[in-house]
Design a protein around this motif. Sequence first.
Motif, mmCIF file in Angstrom:
data_model
loop_
_atom_site.group_PDB
_atom_site.id
_atom_site.type_symbol
_atom_site.label_atom_id
_atom_site.label_comp_id
_atom_site.label_asym_id
_atom_site.label_seq_id
_atom_site.Cartn_x
_atom_site.Cartn_y
_atom_site.Cartn_z
ATOM 1 N N GLN A 26 0.885 -1.192 -0.110
ATOM 2 C CA GLN A 26 0.110 0.020 -0.039
ATOM 3 C C GLN A 26 0.867 1.188 0.129
ATOM 4 O OE1 GLN A 26 -0.983 0.037 4.744
ATOM 5 N NE2 GLN A 26 -2.074 -1.332 3.349
ATOM 6 N N TRP A 28 1.387 5.122 1.298
ATOM 7 C CA TRP A 28 1.253 5.839 2.528
ATOM 8 C C TRP A 28 1.910 7.517 2.045
ATOM 9 C CZ3 TRP A 28 4.551 2.659 6.359
ATOM 10 C CH2 TRP A 28 3.765 1.334 6.497
ATOM 11 N N LEU A 69 -3.955 6.598 2.586
ATOM 12 C CA LEU A 69 -3.396 5.359 2.235
ATOM 13 C C LEU A 69 -4.221 5.171 1.099
ATOM 14 C CD1 LEU A 69 -3.527 2.123 4.502
ATOM 15 C CD2 LEU A 69 -4.510 2.394 2.263
ATOM 16 N N GLU A 88 -5.929 7.727 7.029
ATOM 17 C CA GLU A 88 -5.923 6.953 8.191
ATOM 18 C C GLU A 88 -5.227 7.703 9.484
ATOM 19 O OE1 GLU A 88 -3.024 3.435 9.631
ATOM 20 O OE2 GLU A 88 -4.174 2.542 7.938
#
Length: 254
Positions: A26, A28, A69, A88
């Motif tokens: 993922q 960030w 995210l 997030e």
Amino acid sequence: MTTSTGEPKEISVTAPALSGPVVAAQEWRDLAFVHWRVPASAVAPLLPPGVVPDVFDGSTWVGLIAFQLGDARIGPLPPSPVGGSFTEVNVRLYGVDAEGRRGVVFRSLEASSLPAVLAARAMFGLPYQWARTAQRPTDDGWEYASRRITGSPTTRGPGFQLGVDVDRATTVDDELSQFLTARWGLFQSRFGRTQWLPNEHEPWVLHPARVTSLRDELCAAAGLPGVVELEPDSVLFSPGVTARFGIGSFLARS
């Protein structure tokens, strides 16, 4: 600080290579890292078995981290269209195990994607919470907000609001920033045991930042009352990284 069998491993800004396949990945992006010093005794009861507080300069640290995210994927599959991209916000601690591995311990993670929350809980046992989250750029930095969804019209979930100004002309690369961000795994309680889940990503690019506004109820809800009433001891910002997670393993039973 020592564990029962040895010293914590030396901190490295470069991640050790994952020993097996990538199980998840993922992005960030646009991360704000806000941290406070706390006594190790204040967080020791909140860590999973086999993990003790990791200490820098005589203190352990509580982190309140907000970011975007995105591009989340499982194994070799393409990014999931279900989870999408979302803000997030997490509350995290720092621990070390008997092998000297230094990792993060999440007390809570807020996310606005219910499918992502359910998947993270089911697949990895992470304490994700469904929330309304958002972020936006400002002239000199970013603003972030969150409100946990409780499922009850009469119960208000803990909220969060953060504004930071960022000095993008300057970078930070000192021992404290490395201690707080160069973390190549996480510890979590799962199936009655403590699990280590490794991750890797490129080295952080970090900028100094300043909190312009903060209202937080997440730290108190995570068992850390009073922390945010003090001025933060470290505020950093990063444009982001792409993280990859490997196969987890369980700590040996003591």
